[in-house]
Structure formats: structure tokens, C-alpha cells
Design an enzyme around this catalytic site. Structure first.
Site, short mmCIF file in Angstrom:
data_model
loop_
_atom_site.label_atom_id
_atom_site.label_comp_id
_atom_site.label_asym_id
_atom_site.label_seq_id
_atom_site.Cartn_x
_atom_site.Cartn_y
_atom_site.Cartn_z
N GLU A 128 41.89 32.19 9.25
CA GLU A 128 40.96 33.29 9.52
C GLU A 128 41.50 34.16 10.64
O GLU A 128 42.01 33.66 11.65
CB GLU A 128 39.62 32.69 9.91
CG GLU A 128 38.58 33.69 10.40
CD GLU A 128 37.36 33.00 10.99
OE1 GLU A 128 36.41 33.72 11.33
OE2 GLU A 128 37.36 31.76 11.10
N PHE A 129 41.38 35.46 10.47
CA PHE A 129 41.73 36.37 11.56
C PHE A 129 40.48 36.67 12.37
O PHE A 129 39.46 37.09 11.84
CB PHE A 129 42.31 37.69 11.01
CG PHE A 129 42.69 38.66 12.10
CD1 PHE A 129 43.92 38.56 12.72
CD2 PHE A 129 41.80 39.64 12.52
CE1 PHE A 129 44.28 39.42 13.75
CE2 PHE A 129 42.14 40.51 13.54
CZ PHE A 129 43.39 40.41 14.15
N ILE A 130 40.57 36.43 13.67
CA ILE A 130 39.45 36.71 14.58
C ILE A 130 39.83 37.87 15.47
O ILE A 130 40.87 37.82 16.14
CB ILE A 130 39.09 35.48 15.41
CG1 ILE A 130 38.61 34.33 14.52
CG2 ILE A 130 38.01 35.82 16.45
CD1 ILE A 130 38.30 33.04 15.26
N ASP A 233 45.24 20.87 24.26
CA ASP A 233 46.20 21.74 24.97
C ASP A 233 45.46 22.96 25.49
O ASP A 233 45.83 24.11 25.23
CB ASP A 233 47.32 22.15 24.01
CG ASP A 233 48.49 22.82 24.72
OD1 ASP A 233 48.60 22.70 25.95
OD2 ASP A 233 49.30 23.49 24.05
#
Length: 329
Positions: A128-130, A233
Site C-alpha cells: 500500500e502507498f501511504i 527497528d
């Protein structure tokens, strides 16, 4: 506004010419399918991604390990990372971690869609592109949502993860272990100490680190440790916010571990008082938290030593020596 792959409703077949002209169909279809088979990212987007056309591909500033791109389509936008030399295992670990965090329905993470090999070697991941906002968001919201993820993400298998993954480009061993102290000593500190010994011949840090590994138990007296899903991380570069100001975390090195281990990168995460206040309202602080903080930082200092060189050695050795004095071993 966040672009989500499921926005698209048209199928790939709608961009083919009509069957009423067999010669044209066969020619174009053969060409299109051949082109797609050479580009599995494009193939997925134009089939399972439910797009009929890719309107733009834009490079995005990535890290030193992978290339990153934004694919704009009529079904929304996708985020794609590729690596020309490493096989799919690295991205499979990332995808499983993102998927596990996504399933908690607590904090925003990019939803993973597809991992696979590239025909010319290497691998890719589509997610998904956020659309990010202009800040890292509200620290108090980040603390609360991270604690909610730790509370929701539990494991019945013990400490570890279903696959090994990477911390930076260093392998991270996630073999399931029933005892947290054993897991952290062997698969976190021990692995990094062996790398330092093999890579630099550093017998001093190895031997002192081994002494510490064998004497960790007093730091964990009178507390309950449950396997919590950790990002693994969490530093400033892996924390952002979406257009609505909601926190987003990305690029994980997930495993199930003691929740306090999540703060091991706090030396370059910028967590403030409001972050910790909100976090501990959901996940109460346990006795001895302050005594264990540097122990969890040690893993990441050792990893930075192994990845980036001697500039991090003194910090790692100082932490080891402080604990040896504290524990009188």
C-alpha cells in the site's frame, strides 16, 4: 488522502481489444503478456491489483539497500521496493512482519500485497502507498498505539518469529524459544558478538559480552514477560504520519519479544516524555525498567558496529562493562 489498492474496480481484461478481430487480439495479447511476464510488478498491478493502466512511475528516495518507487494507476497508488541482488527471503520477512502488525488493527502500517523474484535476479515487494504528512505525528498518540499493538500482538509459540529476517542488512535469527533470557542472550547478543569476532577479530568485546550473556537473570527478577509483537527497528527513520496526522511505522524487523526491547533504538528515535507516558498508561512499566534499557540498546549498538564500523564499538563496550560492574561478574 491515502491511496489504497482496493480502490480499483476494473479488471485487466477490459483493456484488451475485442474478440471480434482475432488477428489483432492475438498479436496484441501475445505482446502484452510477454511484456508483463518480464515485469512481475506490472503484471500483479494490472491483474490482482485491479488496475487497467499504470499512469506514472516515480522513484522515491530509498535507503542504501533497496530501490523504492511509487506506481500511480487508475486503481490508486502502490509502493514498490526492489533489490537487484537479494532474493525474496528478505522481503518475505518484511511482508510477514507488516502483515502481522496490520492484523492487530492498532497502528497504521503499509499493507503488504505481493513479494516475488525478479526475472533478472533479485526481488520485489508491492505494498500500500501511504501519503505521508509533514511531521512524525503526535508522540503521545504514537506511544499509545504502539502499546496497543504490543498488547494485541501475542504469540502462543514463545519468543521468535515464523521466519528469520534482517535488522538493516544483518540476518536476525528468530528461532522459537520458550525462555526470553535465553532467546535474547543467544539470538540477539550472542549472534552479534560472534559477528564482531568473525569480522573484526574483536576478542575483547566477544569475551566480555559472553560473560554478560551468562549473567542476565538478575535484571529480570520479579517481572512477567509475555511475547509481544515488536516492530523491532523503531527509530526516527521508520516513524512517520499520514495526511491525517496518524502515526505510521514501516520497514520492520518483527519478532515476538519482551515489549521493552522495542525501545532499543531509542537513542536515535527521539521518543519524548509524552510518548512514554502514553505508552505506560496502556502497558504499565515493570520493576527494573531503567536497569534494562541499556541492555536492549546494546543489541543495536552491536549491530551498528558490525554494519558501519568501529565508531559504535566504544558505546557497545561501555554498556557491557557497566553491566559487568553492576552485576559484579
Amino acid at each position: 488522502m491515502v491511496a489504497i489498492a482496493q480502490m480499483g474496480v476494473l479488471s485487466f481484461s477490459s483493456c484488451f481489444p475485442s474478440l471480434s478481430s482475432p488477428r489483432s487480439f492475438n498479436k496484441r495479447t501475445t505482446f502484452a503478456m510477454a511484456a508483463m511476464s518480464d515485469d512481475p510488478v506490472r503484471e500483479w498491478i494490472l491483474t490482482e491489483g485491479k488496475a487497467t493502466q499504470i499512469t506514472k512511475i516515480s522513484p522515491i528516495g530509498g535507503g542504501c539497500i533497496n530501490l523504492a518507487s511509487r506506481y500511480d494507476t487508475d486503481a490508486g497508488s502502490f509502493f514498490v521496493k526492489t533489490n537487484r541482488s537479494i532474493g525474496p527471503s528478505m522481503f518475505e520477512g518484511e511482508s510477514l512482519g507488516l502483515g502481522a502488525m496490520y492484523e492487530t488493527r492498532t497502528i497504521r502500517v503499509p499493507r503488504p500485497f505481493k513479494v516475488g523474484p525478479l526475472p533478472t535476479g533479485g526481488s520485489y515487494i508491492i505494498m500500500e502507498f501511504i501519503e505521508f504528512g509533514f511531521s512524525r505525528g503526535d508522540q503521545s498518540v504514537l506511544g499509545r498505539k504502539l502499546a496497543e499493538m504490543h498488547k494485541a500482538g501475542k504469540s502462543s509459540k514463545g519468543f521468535g518469529f515464523d521466519v528469520d529476517n534482517t535488522i538493516g542488512s544483518t540476518p536476525q535469527i528468530n528461532t522459537w524459544t520458550s525462555d526470553w533470557i535465553e532467546f535474547y542472550a543467544e539470538h540477539r547478543l550472542g549472534y552479534q558478538l560472534r559477528l564482531a569476532s568473525d569480522q573484526y577479530g574483536d576478542s575483547t568485546i566477544y569475551q566480555r559480552g559472553q560473560r554478560l550473556m551468562k549473567n542476565l537473570a538478575p535484571l529480570f527478577e520479579d517481572i512477567v514477560i509475555e511475547p509481544c509483537l515488536l516492530h523491532g527497528d523503531l527509530w526516527s527513520g521508520n516513524v512517520s504520519s499520514d495526511k491525517n496526522g496518524e502515526p505510521v511505522i514501516l520497514d520492520p524487523a518483527c519478532y515476538y519479544g519482551h515489549n521493552e526491547a522495542e525501545f532499543g533504538m531509542s537513542w536515535c528515535a527521539g521518543f519524548g516524555g509524552s510518548f512514554y507516558k502514553s505508552y505506560f498508561e496502556v502497558m504499565p512499566k515493570q520493576p527494573g525498567f531503567e536497569k534494562r534499557r541499556d541492555l536492549y540498546m546494546l543489541y543495536h549498538y552491536l549491530n551498528h558496529y558490525n554494519l558501519f564500523g568501529s565508531g559504535y564499538r566504544s558505546s557497545a563496550l561501555s554498556i557491557i562493562d557497566d553491566y559487568l560492574r553492576m552485576l559484579k561478574v
